[in-house]
Design a protein around this motif. Structure first.
Motif, PDB file in Angstrom:
ATOM      1  N   ALA A 272       0.865  -1.181   0.000  1.00 31.46           N
ATOM      2  CA  ALA A 272       0.000   0.000   0.000  1.00 31.46           C
ATOM      3  C   ALA A 272       0.897   1.224   0.000  1.00 31.46           C
ATOM      4  O   ALA A 272       1.986   1.210   0.600  1.00 31.46           O
ATOM      5  CB  ALA A 272      -0.922   0.010   1.211  1.00 31.46           C
ATOM      6  N   PRO A 273       0.476   2.300  -0.661  1.00 33.65           N
ATOM      7  CA  PRO A 273       1.312   3.512  -0.713  1.00 33.65           C
ATOM      8  C   PRO A 273       1.451   4.172   0.650  1.00 33.65           C
ATOM      9  O   PRO A 273       0.903   3.725   1.661  1.00 33.65           O
ATOM     10  CB  PRO A 273       0.562   4.404  -1.708  1.00 33.65           C
ATOM     11  N   SER A 286       5.505  -0.685   1.964  1.00 30.03           N
ATOM     12  CA  SER A 286       5.370   0.387   0.985  1.00 30.03           C
ATOM     13  C   SER A 286       6.566   0.402   0.038  1.00 30.03           C
ATOM     14  O   SER A 286       6.886   1.433  -0.556  1.00 30.03           O
ATOM     15  CB  SER A 286       5.231   1.745   1.691  1.00 30.03           C
ATOM     16  N   ASN A 287       7.208  -0.746  -0.092  1.00 26.99           N
ATOM     17  CA  ASN A 287       8.329  -0.898  -1.008  1.00 26.99           C
ATOM     18  C   ASN A 287       7.786  -0.954  -2.434  1.00 26.99           C
ATOM     19  O   ASN A 287       7.072  -1.887  -2.799  1.00 26.99           O
ATOM     20  CB  ASN A 287       9.100  -2.173  -0.671  1.00 26.99           C
ATOM     21  N   TYR A 288       8.143   0.024  -3.274  1.00 29.21           N
ATOM     22  CA  TYR A 288       7.560   0.122  -4.612  1.00 29.21           C
ATOM     23  C   TYR A 288       8.066  -0.955  -5.564  1.00 29.21           C
ATOM     24  O   TYR A 288       7.568  -1.057  -6.684  1.00 29.21           O
ATOM     25  CB  TYR A 288       7.778   1.512  -5.197  1.00 29.21           C
ATOM     26  N   ALA A 289       9.019  -1.769  -5.134  1.00 26.53           N
ATOM     27  CA  ALA A 289       9.367  -2.942  -5.925  1.00 26.53           C
ATOM     28  C   ALA A 289       8.228  -3.955  -5.934  1.00 26.53           C
ATOM     29  O   ALA A 289       8.168  -4.827  -6.810  1.00 26.53           O
ATOM     30  CB  ALA A 289      10.639  -3.602  -5.381  1.00 26.53           C
ATOM     31  N   LEU A 290       7.302  -3.839  -4.965  1.00 27.15           N
ATOM     32  CA  LEU A 290       6.133  -4.712  -4.883  1.00 27.15           C
ATOM     33  C   LEU A 290       4.857  -3.999  -5.313  1.00 27.15           C
ATOM     34  O   LEU A 290       3.766  -4.530  -5.135  1.00 27.15           O
ATOM     35  CB  LEU A 290       5.980  -5.251  -3.459  1.00 27.15           C
ATOM     36  N   ALA A 291       4.976  -2.812  -5.893  1.00 27.18           N
ATOM     37  CA  ALA A 291       3.810  -2.048  -6.348  1.00 27.18           C
ATOM     38  C   ALA A 291       3.458  -2.420  -7.776  1.00 27.18           C
ATOM     39  O   ALA A 291       4.217  -3.098  -8.479  1.00 27.18           O
ATOM     40  CB  ALA A 291       4.101  -0.555  -6.250  1.00 27.18           C
ATOM     41  N   ALA A 292       2.277  -1.988  -8.223  1.00 26.85           N
ATOM     42  CA  ALA A 292       1.884  -2.160  -9.622  1.00 26.85           C
ATOM     43  C   ALA A 292       2.523  -1.044 -10.450  1.00 26.85           C
ATOM     44  O   ALA A 292       2.412   0.133 -10.106  1.00 26.85           O
ATOM     45  CB  ALA A 292       0.364  -2.104  -9.755  1.00 26.85           C
TER      46      ALA A 292
END
Length: 343
Positions: A272-273, A286-292
């Motif tokens: 989640a952001p 909130s690690n953006y390596a796991l974001a869409a």
């Protein structure tokens, strides 16, 4: 029989490493040392090969990794080759929390000239630091940090086939299982309450990537290389990767290699952001390596390899490569690399 020994050393700086020193001091640099040892034995009559590998990596004071692998390959009668590789990596992670999670020091006087400082870290670890007065200060009795394990076991299967004199293709699949502490203690997560906490993720993860690769020799001056991979894991992340690269030989000693890579992934179900996670969430990152996100990478390589060397006889080959990378998360990078080959 072939024996190969390698030694690697990296020196790097990163803003993300600031304030994660185990003694509470700011750091933004690190080192990594990683020796490797490989052995393989080939039977040219049977078209088979077996191999073993041993690997070690030590990164600053935060991460140690010991790896093993075994492999076997067998060529077929119709110009194909099947291979299997099994690997295991046993990692140790030093649990170093963000600076704000280290509580204030508590000083207890035990003698007129001595004092003891008790430090209890966010992970529950307790240290005893003894300070001796009298013109100089010395520290003794420091206990080690909490260390957690992360183990990864994988099995890789691949089959390569020469289809005709111009085309080659291969398919590969990996089965990967991870167990242990799979986050990083110094990854902060800000909740919707405005407070921050430490990234928390499940203790197991299964990964399954499947890839297809094809090389086509259009002629003596042009080669096409295409690749596609589909990936899924038990954390809900799905991704597609597609790339195309060409090698254009303008002269026997001068070639260009433009390339393009497309990548798209869904978010892991635990992501989640900023300031979105709630206290009711069991896991949060909130690690953006796991974001869409969707990313594009493109660039060009240039290679010179004249018979008399590049500028000098000892410099056998020179390769320059430029790459541009962009993500829909507003991440943009430009990379220029230079490779020199001496003889």
């Amino acid at each position: 029989n072939n024996f190969t020994f390698g030694m690697g050393y990296d020196q790097h700086t990163a803003a993300s490493q600031g304030y994660i020193d185990s003694n509470g001091h700011a750091r933004n640099n690190g080192t990594r040392l990683y020796p490797t040892l490989d052995w393989s034995r080939e039977n040219k009559i049977k078209g088979s090969e077996v191999g073993l590998g041993l690997y070690f990596s030590h990164e600053s004071q935060y991460y140690n990794s010991l790896g093993f692998n075994g492999s076997v390959s067998q060529k077929t009668r119709n110009n194909g080759e099947f291979s299997v590789k099994v690997s295991a990596f046993l990692d140790k992670i030093h649990m170093i929390n963000p600076a704000e999670f280290n509580p204030p020091l508590v000083v207890t006087t035990v003698a007129p000239t001595d004092s003891v400082v008790y430090i209890t870290t966010a992970s529950g670890h307790r240290r005893a630091l003894v300070f001796h007065n009298g013109g100089s200060t010395t520290v003794s009795g420091q206990m080690p940090d909490i260390v957690k394990s992360r183990n990864t076991i994988s099995a890789s299967f691949s089959f390569a086939q020469v289809i005709n004199e111009r085309m080659q293709a291969s398919i590969a699949m990996d089965l990967v299982y991870m167990k242990g502490y799979l986050g990083l203690p110094f990854h902060r997560v800000y909740l919707n309450t405005g407070k921050d906490t430490i990234e928390t993720l499940p203790s197991s993860r299964f990964k399954l990537p499947i890839g297809l690769r094809m090389n086509y020799f259009v002629g003596d001056k042009l080669i096409l290389r295409a690749f596609y991979r589909y990936y899924l894991d038990s954390w809900g992340l799905r991704s597609h990767t597609a790339s195309l690269e060409t090698a254009i030989k303008l002269t026997p000693f001068f070639s260009l290699s433009p390339y393009y890579r497309f990548y798209r992934q869904t978010a892991a179900k635990y992501f989640a952001p900023y300031a979105t996670h709630t206290l009711n969430d069991e896991y949060y990152t909130s690690n953006y390596a796991l974001a869409a996100f969707t990313s594009h990478a493109w660039g060009m390589g240039l290679r010179l390899a004249p018979p008399k060397g590049v500028l000098m006889q000892s410099l056998a080959a020179l390769e320059l490569r430029y790459g541009h990378y962009s993500q829909t998360t507003n991440l943009v990078s430009n990379v220029i690399s230079v490779d020199l080959k001496f003889k």
